[in-house]
Design a protein around this motif. Structure first.
Motif, short mmCIF file in Angstrom:
data_model
loop_
_atom_site.label_atom_id
_atom_site.label_comp_id
_atom_site.label_asym_id
_atom_site.label_seq_id
_atom_site.Cartn_x
_atom_site.Cartn_y
_atom_site.Cartn_z
N ASP A 41 1.17 -0.96 -0.09
CA ASP A 41 0.19 0.33 -0.08
C ASP A 41 0.65 1.57 -0.13
O ASP A 41 0.65 2.49 -0.98
CB ASP A 41 -0.92 -0.15 1.05
N ARG A 91 2.80 1.61 -3.37
CA ARG A 91 1.64 2.23 -4.67
C ARG A 91 1.40 3.36 -4.18
O ARG A 91 1.08 3.86 -4.93
CB ARG A 91 -0.11 1.31 -4.36
N ALA A 92 1.51 4.12 -2.93
CA ALA A 92 0.53 5.45 -2.69
C ALA A 92 2.16 5.89 -3.47
O ALA A 92 2.01 7.65 -3.67
CB ALA A 92 0.79 5.84 -1.03
N ARG A 93 3.24 5.71 -2.89
CA ARG A 93 4.77 6.72 -3.99
C ARG A 93 3.89 6.28 -5.20
O ARG A 93 4.60 6.92 -5.66
CB ARG A 93 5.59 6.10 -3.50
N LEU A 94 3.77 4.88 -6.16
CA LEU A 94 3.63 4.80 -7.64
C LEU A 94 2.58 5.87 -8.19
O LEU A 94 3.02 6.40 -8.56
CB LEU A 94 3.36 3.67 -7.99
N ASP A 95 1.32 6.39 -7.26
CA ASP A 95 0.13 7.45 -7.32
C ASP A 95 0.95 8.65 -7.48
O ASP A 95 0.52 9.63 -8.57
CB ASP A 95 -0.73 7.20 -6.75
N ARG A 96 1.63 8.99 -6.12
CA ARG A 96 2.26 10.58 -7.00
C ARG A 96 2.84 10.88 -7.46
O ARG A 96 3.15 11.31 -8.11
CB ARG A 96 3.00 10.70 -5.13
N ASP A 152 2.69 8.89 -11.02
CA ASP A 152 2.07 8.66 -11.64
C ASP A 152 2.09 10.60 -12.02
O ASP A 152 1.02 10.94 -13.09
CB ASP A 152 0.85 8.39 -11.82
N GLU A 153 0.73 11.57 -10.78
CA GLU A 153 0.50 12.67 -10.92
C GLU A 153 1.52 13.85 -11.23
O GLU A 153 0.54 14.43 -12.66
CB GLU A 153 0.16 13.55 -8.61
#
Length: 117
Positions: A12, A15-20, A22-23
């Motif tokens: 989790d 994935r939160a790091r990946l989301d940042r 991606d943004e």
């Protein structure tokens, strides 16, 4: 915390790091398209052809050098840049042809693409 719960927490967080990331990536793509809109306006005003093959080659060479230096697959980078260049050429064509994007100086890529970028 048991092993499965810890693994889930670890995933989790990753994935939160990946989301940042991606943004930031999407924001940079949006910014790149905005600059291409500005370039297209200059090309239109100065009668410069949209297609600049030498520039495309330079961008692709720079991406390949980056891939080589950082161990990123060159075929992947070529395909990625082919897509990015294809879209920016499409946007430049619309601006040069006098689409809605040729309106106010603050026109955004969404004006050209018809969607939020």
């Amino acid at each position: 915390m048991n092993g499965t719960a810890q693994a889930t927490a670890d995933i989790d967080e990753l994935r939160a790091r990946l989301d940042r990331i991606d943004e930031r990536l999407l924001e940079e793509l949006r910014a790149r398209i905005e600059i291409c809109v500005e370039i297209a306006r200059v090309k239109k005003d100065q009668g410069i052809p949209m297609m600049q093959p030498h520039r495309i080659g330079l961008v692709q060479e720079r991406a390949a050098a980056f891939g080589t230096e950082h161990g990123i697959d060159l075929v992947f980078l070529r395909r990625l840049y082919d897509l990015v260049i294809e879209e920016t050429c499409r946007v430049e064509d619309l601006v040069i042809a006098g689409s809605r994007a040729d309106g106010p100086a603050g026109a955004s890529p969404s004006t050209v693409t018809g969607s939020a970028v």
